[in-house]
Write an enzyme that holds these catalytic residues in place. Sequence first.
Site, PDB file in Angstrom:
ATOM      1  N   GLU A   1      -5.988   0.198  11.905  1.00 15.18           N
ATOM      2  CA  GLU A   1      -6.330   0.419  10.694  1.00 15.18           C
ATOM      3  C   GLU A   1      -6.806   1.762  10.099  1.00 15.18           C
ATOM      4  O   GLU A   1      -6.363   2.215   9.355  1.00 15.18           O
ATOM      5  CB  GLU A   1      -7.776  -0.658  10.377  1.00 15.18           C
TER       6      GLU A   1
ATOM      7  N   ARG B   1      -2.628  21.726 -21.125  1.00 17.91           N
ATOM      8  CA  ARG B   1      -4.194  21.789 -21.693  1.00 17.91           C
ATOM      9  C   ARG B   1      -4.350  23.188 -22.116  1.00 17.91           C
ATOM     10  O   ARG B   1      -4.270  24.184 -21.088  1.00 17.91           O
ATOM     11  CB  ARG B   1      -5.388  21.040 -21.000  1.00 17.91           C
TER      12      ARG B   1
END
Length: 371
Positions: A226, A252
């Site tokens: 994992e 932006r």
Amino acid sequence: MFEQDAVVDKYRELASGLPPFPGRDRFRAHWRELAGLGVLNDTGDGWVTEAVARFEGLGLGGLDPGLCYGAASQLFGIQMPLRTLLSADRLALLDGTADGELLLCHASTEEGGGSDPLSCTTTATRLDDGSYRLSGRKAFITAAPVADRGLVFARTGEGRSPFALSAFLVDLDAPGVSRGAPEDKSALPGVPMGSLTFDGVTVPEDRLVLREGAGLTVMAATTACERALLLSYALGPMRRLLEDTVAWSADRRQFDRPMGASHQVAGRVADMAVRVHRCRELVYGMARRFDEGTAVRHLAHDAAMVKISVTEDHLRIAETAGMLAGVRAFIRDRAGFADLASALAGSVYAGPNDLLRVSVARGLGLPVGNH
Ligand SMILES: Cc1cc2nc3c(=O)[nH]c(=O)nc-3n(C[C@H](O)[C@H](O)[C@H](O)COP(=O)(O)OP(=O)(O)OC[C@H]3O[C@@H](n4cnc5c(N)ncnc54)[C@H](O)[C@@H]3O)c2cc1C
């Protein structure tokens, strides 16, 4: 063999064709749809690297991160290690996982202790006929509210002996098993989490994994796989944050120029790209080593370092993207929303990073205890 980028692109495309993810009530239906795309396949040459590429593509295509996390957690943290730990005559216990009909969970944590597996109070008592009687309560278990079978860790011995725990594959519809209500969690809300209570549950002898007393060996395998590979689920979201932040910083306008014309903004975006690159190299590097046949026990040390590094990069990426998105970072349904809770959860699940640091240091030969 396969083309990694082609798999990523294919699954990015497939993710955008999946029905929208409206919530946890249809979780099993979504799980089956995902499995139908081959996402939970765990066989074939190079399957580990290919699976990582699938998760990256799905994440890039915008698949719900909780669903993606749940699938990566089952595939890498349960199916994959169990294929090596179960004897050939018991591999049938995994039938149905690849097509989504059998959903597994990994039940180790208890309310009183997560970091320390030997604080386990759930007990499995061996009966005369060889079966076990399981009693206790597991908490904060991913997929517990929806899973069919749990890999459950329980005490079969006394004290802090490394042989005090055993692992069992327990059917969660067995008499004596009850599930708590799903937790209202802020991180990865797309996959449910909950508790499991075992009240004198009879577990047949053939559900013992490996052998009595091998619980920590089983856990070492599940957690190493994992730690090495789970963060494949986050590669897509990280790349999306980078892509969105680049576009936002270019468009932006502040102070009569694009925000990205600021050296400071540009440098922060470049740092995001460095982290994304590092995370991909690390996770794919681990996948290739599994595909080459390296035994999991030889990868545990590196897997711990990969897990620390990728989760901390993920958090920094989310923080930077959030900062540069301004107020939009805090509004869930706006472009620019930064899911800091899910990124922060990475420093806790699959072994808290602080404790993994200790095991890395032990691996380097420092005379530090394992807690
Ligand atoms: C999204 C998510 C999914 C999860 N899914 C599962 C699952 O499927 N199955 C399962 O069994 N569990 C699951 N867990 C639980 C997880 O395994 C535990 O949260 C983890 O083991 C830590 O346990 P704890 O939360 O009880 O924290 P504690 O053990 O109370 O520790 C809290 C924190 O204190 C610090 N700490 C504690 N002791 C030490 C020490 N000796 N040295 C240094 N630092 C220390 C660490 O930073 C740690 O994060 C999940 C958790 C999350 C967030």
